[in-house]
Enzyme design. Structure first.
Site, PDB file in Angstrom:
ATOM      1  N   ARG A  88       0.839  -1.203   0.000  1.00 40.49           N
ATOM      2  CA  ARG A  88       0.000   0.000   0.000  1.00 40.49           C
ATOM      3  C   ARG A  88       0.867   1.243   0.000  1.00 40.49           C
ATOM      4  NH1 ARG A  88       1.062   2.323   4.588  1.00 40.49           N
ATOM      5  NH2 ARG A  88       1.361   1.125   6.492  1.00 40.49           N
ATOM      6  N   HIS A  95      -1.697  -1.413  13.560  1.00 38.11           N
ATOM      7  CA  HIS A  95      -3.029  -2.003  13.546  1.00 38.11           C
ATOM      8  C   HIS A  95      -3.170  -2.898  14.767  1.00 38.11           C
ATOM      9  CE1 HIS A  95      -3.770  -0.469   9.604  1.00 38.11           C
ATOM     10  NE2 HIS A  95      -2.902  -1.249   9.011  1.00 38.11           N
ATOM     11  N   ALA A 163      -6.337   6.593   9.266  1.00 36.24           N
ATOM     12  CA  ALA A 163      -5.278   6.534   8.260  1.00 36.24           C
ATOM     13  C   ALA A 163      -5.823   5.913   6.978  1.00 36.24           C
ATOM     14  CB  ALA A 163      -4.093   5.723   8.778  1.00 36.24           C
ATOM     15  N   ILE A 164      -5.213   6.299   5.859  1.00 38.66           N
ATOM     16  CA  ILE A 164      -5.600   5.775   4.549  1.00 38.66           C
ATOM     17  C   ILE A 164      -4.349   5.301   3.824  1.00 38.66           C
ATOM     18  CG2 ILE A 164      -6.555   6.361   2.276  1.00 38.66           C
ATOM     19  CD1 ILE A 164      -8.318   8.421   3.674  1.00 38.66           C
ATOM     20  N   GLY A 176      -6.956   0.009   2.217  1.00 40.27           N
ATOM     21  CA  GLY A 176      -8.096   0.876   2.520  1.00 40.27           C
ATOM     22  C   GLY A 176      -7.843   1.837   3.661  1.00 40.27           C
ATOM     23  N   CYS A 194       2.960   7.219  10.174  1.00 40.64           N
ATOM     24  CA  CYS A 194       2.836   7.802   8.831  1.00 40.64           C
ATOM     25  C   CYS A 194       3.930   8.826   8.551  1.00 40.64           C
ATOM     26  CB  CYS A 194       1.454   8.419   8.632  1.00 40.64           C
ATOM     27  SG  CYS A 194       0.113   7.234   8.864  1.00 40.64           S
TER      28      CYS A 194
END
Length: 252
Positions: A88, A95, A163-164, A176, A194
């Site tokens: 990604r 997570h 977050a994306i 996602g 990030c």
């Protein structure tokens, strides 16, 4: 700073694939990250071949870190959990339980082949969901994701609540978003989330903001907001032959 994503036309993304609703699947138990990646990649290939409907997969992971295509080794400050390199976009994130992960597999070639519009639509989905709990989520032009202003922490302080990170293959999306409902926020202390090291910018959750929300209640708001942004959903006990029946449950 002008936020270009704020002014994009998101309406075309609400057109469903082949007129079919997006399949909606919730996993009851934490899903190991390698299994999730394998399932996503298989389903994305089926969607690209027009052999399966689009899919929205909601789950939680056991505690872990993932490092996207822009990830930096120095951003891992304390390897307290397994770290997985992943395809990604983005950098390093956490997570774990209490965080709602939503893997979104849509055929953007048929909806609208525009990455900026897709990312803005994911942000809009999250913002609308948070609004159901009286939380004002906001976009930032220089920082992807959804942010919450925190004047209680100081001048110009903000915390990231969602977050994306996405990947497209043959214009089918996978990976996602992750939204902090009630995770252990101390686990973010082991990384530079990030890649954002500015001390004005932290991490928050609905619980941290004073909103104790059951995950099932949060999913109801997610579903309602998704349908507004992306179109109809159809609940399923399992997602075709990609997700096992034992790991999924029909949504309420």
């Amino acid at each position: 700073m002008v936020n270009v994503r704020q002014s994009l036309d998101l309406t075309r993304l609400s057109q469903p694939f082949h007129g079919e609703p997006v399949e909606w699947v919730i996993s009851e138990k934490p899903v190991p990250y390698p299994e999730a990646i394998a399932a996503m990649e298989a389903r994305a290939a089926e969607i690209a071949a027009h052999d399966a409907p689009e899919l929205l997969w909601l789950l939680e992971h056991p505690p872990l870190y993932t490092s996207g295509t822009s990830g930096k080794a120095d951003d891992l400050l304390d390897p307290r959990f397994p770290t997985f390199p992943t395809s990604r976009g983005g950098q390093l994130t956490y997570h774990g339980p209490g965080q709602r992960v939503a893997y979104v597999m849509l055929d953007l070639k048929r909806r609208q082949p525009d990455v900026r519009v897709y990312v803005a639509s994911l942000e809009e989905w999250i913002i609308r969901t948070l609004g159901a709990f009286d939380v004002r989520g906001e976009r930032r032009e220089d920082r992807v994701g959804v942010w919450v202003s925190r004047p209680d922490k100081g001048n110009r302080c903000e915390d990231k609540i969602a977050a994306i990170g996405v990947r497209l293959r043959r214009w089918v999306s996978f990976h996602g978003v992750s939204i902090n409902v009630e995770p252990n926020l101390s686990h973010f202390d082991a990384i530079v989330p990030c890649g954002v090291a500015d001390p004005r910018y932290g991490i928050t959750s609905l619980a941290d903001l004073g909103h104790r929300v059951r995950m099932s209640e949060f999913d109801v708001a997610l579903r309602r907001a998704f349908q507004h942004v992306f179109g109809p959903l159809q609940s399923s006990a399992a997602a075709s032959n990609v997700l096992t029946r034992e790991s999924t449950t029909m949504s309420p």
